[in-house]
Scaffold this active site. Structure first.
Site, PDB file in Angstrom:
ATOM      1  N   THR A 180      12.368  -0.208 -39.049  1.00 36.44           N
ATOM      2  CA  THR A 180      13.753  -0.651 -38.814  1.00 36.44           C
ATOM      3  C   THR A 180      14.667  -0.514 -40.035  1.00 36.44           C
ATOM      4  O   THR A 180      14.199  -0.597 -41.166  1.00 36.44           O
ATOM      5  CB  THR A 180      13.660  -2.140 -38.418  1.00 36.44           C
ATOM      6  OG1 THR A 180      12.980  -2.225 -37.186  1.00 36.44           O
ATOM      7  CG2 THR A 180      15.004  -2.816 -38.289  1.00 36.44           C
ATOM      8  N   VAL A 209      12.896  -6.104 -25.471  1.00 37.21           N
ATOM      9  CA  VAL A 209      13.990  -6.123 -26.439  1.00 37.21           C
ATOM     10  C   VAL A 209      13.551  -7.048 -27.569  1.00 37.21           C
ATOM     11  O   VAL A 209      13.066  -8.154 -27.316  1.00 37.21           O
ATOM     12  CB  VAL A 209      15.293  -6.635 -25.787  1.00 37.21           C
ATOM     13  CG1 VAL A 209      16.388  -6.770 -26.835  1.00 37.21           C
ATOM     14  CG2 VAL A 209      15.744  -5.669 -24.694  1.00 37.21           C
ATOM     15  N   THR A 231      14.152  -7.700 -40.660  1.00 41.98           N
ATOM     16  CA  THR A 231      13.166  -6.701 -40.223  1.00 41.98           C
ATOM     17  C   THR A 231      11.804  -7.387 -40.153  1.00 41.98           C
ATOM     18  O   THR A 231      11.560  -8.345 -40.879  1.00 41.98           O
ATOM     19  CB  THR A 231      13.119  -5.499 -41.196  1.00 41.98           C
ATOM     20  OG1 THR A 231      11.887  -4.784 -41.013  1.00 41.98           O
ATOM     21  CG2 THR A 231      13.175  -5.913 -42.655  1.00 41.98           C
ATOM     22  N   GLY A 232      10.935  -6.872 -39.284  1.00 41.93           N
ATOM     23  CA  GLY A 232       9.601  -7.465 -39.174  1.00 41.93           C
ATOM     24  C   GLY A 232       9.238  -7.720 -37.734  1.00 41.93           C
ATOM     25  O   GLY A 232       9.802  -7.099 -36.825  1.00 41.93           O
ATOM     26  N   HIS A 233       8.302  -8.644 -37.523  1.00 44.37           N
ATOM     27  CA  HIS A 233       7.790  -8.922 -36.184  1.00 44.37           C
ATOM     28  C   HIS A 233       8.868  -9.613 -35.339  1.00 44.37           C
ATOM     29  O   HIS A 233       9.154 -10.802 -35.518  1.00 44.37           O
ATOM     30  CB  HIS A 233       6.534  -9.797 -36.298  1.00 44.37           C
ATOM     31  CG  HIS A 233       5.928 -10.127 -34.990  1.00 44.37           C
ATOM     32  ND1 HIS A 233       5.227 -11.282 -34.762  1.00 44.37           N
ATOM     33  CD2 HIS A 233       5.927  -9.440 -33.819  1.00 44.37           C
ATOM     34  CE1 HIS A 233       4.812 -11.301 -33.506  1.00 44.37           C
ATOM     35  NE2 HIS A 233       5.229 -10.191 -32.919  1.00 44.37           N
ATOM     36  N   GLY A 234       9.461  -8.824 -34.432  1.00 44.06           N
ATOM     37  CA  GLY A 234      10.643  -9.291 -33.708  1.00 44.06           C
ATOM     38  C   GLY A 234      10.443 -10.563 -32.923  1.00 44.06           C
ATOM     39  O   GLY A 234      11.332 -11.424 -32.882  1.00 44.06           O
TER      40      GLY A 234
END
Ligand SMILES: NC(=O)C[C@H](N)C(=O)O
Length: 327
Positions: A180, A209, A231-234
């Site tokens: 991302t 999403v 950014t990272g684990h959504g």
């Protein structure tokens, strides 16, 4: 008038050694694309958009060209942009046939009464706005294919655990992948903006999403405090509303850096998710923190460009030395 500041990221994850240089070059070029606009008196929102377009166009990153693939091998991109001067925001989810989702997000912000458009409706809106249709194949990079081949069999959870493993967990780094992108800026008028764009996480379920297009999760901008891109684990980022948590902490008196550390560590403690953030305060102070192995990032402050991927390894040089690229 204040001195403009801009910062970008190319994702927090286990960046392998063979991708470090490409990541550094990519974030440096993007931050300079945004800084050029700020130097000419442009707005924070224009600078953020320009920086993210540069990152989306670079296949080294998981956004636009280079987006990772869903479990069934397709592209579904999410993005958001936010203007801290009036809290207007625009975002898109699950778009698949445009080159620059960040531009479409801005159109949602400026040309509709909505904040978030997804899927078919978002793609249709792109057509109405005259955004050129690009083939999905043209967005798929070799990195994305390799990553999909590795993770589609072992599934989404394995991609999350490998890419966003905590920095102190020892494990072999994988030798491909990407992540991302995002940007935050404050312009000479003191206006703050943020933006984030992503293909998501490899092997995600079609229709998933993530945090990126959600205001307060993938980003937040408010002239009263500052701007954040995450950014990272959504799924973890959504649960703790990471971006808004940071501006909340800044509102309580924490510096951009203190708020970054506290909120990202809190996310790990509460929901076990790793990731990273970039922050600029309304006064132009920088915050940055990540719990993954690395995070590609670059910023320009006081005429110096800084960039790096490791937590303590940052290179800097003067913008003057790069003037041929800036003006
Ligand atoms: N790499 C990322 O930052 C992924 C993004 N946060 C998502 O979960 O979609």
């Amino acid at each position: 008038m204040i001195k403009p500041v801009i910062m970008v990221h190319g994702g927090a994850w286990s960046i392998p050694d063979n991708m470090v240089d490409a990541n550094k070059e990519g974030v440096k070029a993007a931050v300079l694309a945004g800084y050029k606009i700020l130097c000419m008196g442009g707005s924070a929102i224009d600078a953020v958009e320009a920086a993210i377009v540069a990152l989306e166009d670079n296949p080294c990153f998981d956004a636009g060209n280079g987006s990772v693939l869903t479990a069934d091998g397709k592209v579904e991109m999410d993005s958001m942009i936010m203007d801290g001067s009036n809290l207007r925001a625009g975002s898109v989810g699950c778009v698949n046939s445009i080159a620059n989702p960040i531009k479409l997000s801005r159109m949602v912000m400026e040309k509709t009464d909505h904040v978030l458009l997804v899927g078919e409706g978002a793609n249709k809106f792109a057509g109405e706005m005259g955004v050129p249709h690009v083939s999905i194949d043209s967005l798929i990079s070799d990195y994305a294919k390799e990553e999909w081949e590795r993770f589609s069999k072992s599934e989404y959870r394995s991609a999350v655990n490998t890419m966003f493993k905590k920095r102190d967990v020892k494990e072999e780094l994988v030798n491909s992948g990407h992540d991302t992108v995002g940007a935050v800026a404050v312009d000479a008028q003191g206006n703050v903006a943020c933006g984030t764009s992503t293909g998501g996480i490899t092997a995600k379920r079609p229709g998933r999403v993530g945090d990126t297009p959600l205001v307060g999760c993938g980003g937040y901008a408010d002239n009263a405090t500052g701007g954040v891109s995450t950014t990272g684990h959504g799924e973890g980022i959504i649960k703790v509303c990471l971006a808004k948590h940071i501006t909340f902490l800044m509102d309580q008196g924490l510096t951009a850096q203190e708020a970054s550390v506290k909120a990202v560590e809190n996310m790990y403690k509460r929901v076990g998710s790793s990731g990273g953030v970039i922050v600029v305060s309304k006064d132009g102070d920088i915050g940055q923190y990540f719990t993954t192995d690395r995070m590609a990032r670059a910023w320009v402050k006081d005429d110096q460009v800084y960039y790096g991927v490791d937590i303590h390894d940052i290179t800097s040089c003067s913008v003057d030395g790069l003037n041929h690229k800036i003006v």
